[in-house]
Scaffold this active site. Sequence first.
Site, PDB file in Angstrom:
ATOM      1  N   SER A 119      50.770  40.708  42.060  1.00 16.01           N
ATOM      2  CA  SER A 119      49.025  40.878  42.039  1.00 16.01           C
ATOM      3  C   SER A 119      48.985  40.660  44.171  1.00 16.01           C
ATOM      4  O   SER A 119      49.010  41.604  44.536  1.00 16.01           O
ATOM      5  CB  SER A 119      49.143  39.018  41.819  1.00 16.01           C
ATOM      6  OG  SER A 119      47.758  39.000  41.454  1.00 16.01           O
ATOM      7  N   ASP A 162      42.492  42.926  43.341  1.00 21.81           N
ATOM      8  CA  ASP A 162      43.070  42.530  43.961  1.00 21.81           C
ATOM      9  C   ASP A 162      44.463  43.994  43.607  1.00 21.81           C
ATOM     10  O   ASP A 162      43.924  45.106  43.533  1.00 21.81           O
ATOM     11  CB  ASP A 162      43.761  41.303  43.235  1.00 21.81           C
ATOM     12  CG  ASP A 162      44.577  41.344  42.332  1.00 21.81           C
ATOM     13  OD1 ASP A 162      44.431  41.551  41.392  1.00 21.81           O
ATOM     14  OD2 ASP A 162      44.733  39.658  42.199  1.00 21.81           O
ATOM     15  N   ASP A 176      47.151  43.886  42.177  1.00 19.92           N
ATOM     16  CA  ASP A 176      47.866  44.551  40.816  1.00 19.92           C
ATOM     17  C   ASP A 176      46.512  44.649  39.568  1.00 19.92           C
ATOM     18  O   ASP A 176      46.405  45.132  38.488  1.00 19.92           O
ATOM     19  CB  ASP A 176      48.493  43.878  40.551  1.00 19.92           C
ATOM     20  CG  ASP A 176      47.805  42.053  39.831  1.00 19.92           C
ATOM     21  OD1 ASP A 176      46.950  42.099  39.975  1.00 19.92           O
ATOM     22  OD2 ASP A 176      48.497  41.362  38.503  1.00 19.92           O
ATOM     23  N   ASP A 188      44.070  42.234  38.080  1.00 17.16           N
ATOM     24  CA  ASP A 188      43.376  41.471  37.286  1.00 17.16           C
ATOM     25  C   ASP A 188      42.072  40.814  37.608  1.00 17.16           C
ATOM     26  O   ASP A 188      42.493  39.782  37.203  1.00 17.16           O
ATOM     27  CB  ASP A 188      44.811  40.679  36.628  1.00 17.16           C
ATOM     28  CG  ASP A 188      45.356  40.144  37.773  1.00 17.16           C
ATOM     29  OD1 ASP A 188      44.900  40.441  38.873  1.00 17.16           O
ATOM     30  OD2 ASP A 188      46.284  39.313  37.413  1.00 17.16           O
TER      31      ASP A 188
END
Length: 455
Positions: A103, A243, A245, A247
């Site tokens: 992430s 961010d 990734d 999400d």
Amino acid sequence: MAEERSYFGTDGIRGRVGEAPITPDFVLRLGWAAGRVLAGEGQRKVVIGKDTRLSGYMFESALEAGFAAAGVHSLMLGPMPTPAIAYLTRTLHARAGVVISASHNPHHDNGIKFFGPDGYKLDDATEEAIERLLQDGPPQMVRCEELGRATRINDAVGRYIEFCKGSVQRQIDLRGLRVVVDCAHGATYQAAPAVLAELGADVVVIGNEPDGLNINVDHGSQHPERLCQRVVEASADVGVAFDGDGDRVIMVDRYGRVIDGDGLLYIIATARVARGQVRGAVVGTQMTNLGLEVALQELGLVLERTRVGDRYVLERLLQVGGTLGGESSGHIICLDRTTTGDGLISALQVLEAMVTTGRPLDELVAGMHYYPQRLVNVPVSRGPDVIRLPAVTEAVEEAEHQLGDHGRVLLRPSGTEPLLRVMVEGADEGQVNRLADWLAVTVETAARGAATDPI
């Protein structure tokens, strides 16, 4: 009762690359164990996607080998946003989706998490079954003729792009909007600019040159400074930052001011109310600004609070039958559009509101007034125990009394560090700062076995 877990946390398995358990040999065993459990359900197909970390290629190969050894076929997506992997798990009718990502963390971290066939997080029972197999010994390979095969899905990004475009009304046209997009050198670097451009926006892109090591470095939702500057320089209408990734999302107005997840949630909720599309309560967390709760009340909506973490927001949404929830950090879940937090889809809902109302971002968020909030991290070794100390509970009661109905106090142990987070929120910034400082001193002193006098 849930079993004690050795590997799976609240968001899969995560750590520093090269340190247990984030090693190639463990990830191979994880793929095999997951494959054995999933194959037992009758569907022998999984999808595997990743963000742009260099180590992701190594772990992708390890997972593929593990699944193959268990007789499970792998559909390889390549670099994709986490929510895209959840979506493709459903539409490709896979038994599970596997995400290789850490992430918003630096490149030297990585992790593995799973989605079930419905695009939601894999259920606890399945994760526990995988853990049991991991502890049973070395992998036992199926016969050669039963080995799983790997197939590259070359149009994966295109499928997700079309899905995102379909999340807004068909007549929505972003022509005339200049949008600066910061992809954090991460997983949205292909899809986000393409979606916005295909919907007609004039797109300026930064943070879209991943080299495997620069994910989240000075770019993205946690580092919006460059985005703020670029929005002003480019005379843009709005900025969007994801961010690593994809999400999470935060946005920036035309003046270079950051709008966090609470503000975006308010804008989306307001648009839903105008269209009569809100169902159930809106879900936030313990850290959601009190200003959002007040603003939602004015819209006739209730804010439900839950623990910090998007998984808890999702759980509560499903419990209360809601469709909209999120965190201040920018995890926003629109369950009437998808099954998990999706930064790009959330941004599109806000852009749709801008187009349909003809109002800029700063005006759309003006109906929500942020309450001053102060967060102090106090070093303590046993946070939960310190919270229960009489001196601390009495101090919290006194602070709450002084704040009355116009403020909140929250003491929350860190899940990863020996810290107790002291949060005070209220209408008066001076009072908030005084109480936060006093509570922090009280906690620190009480943790050493002493106490302080009330202010």
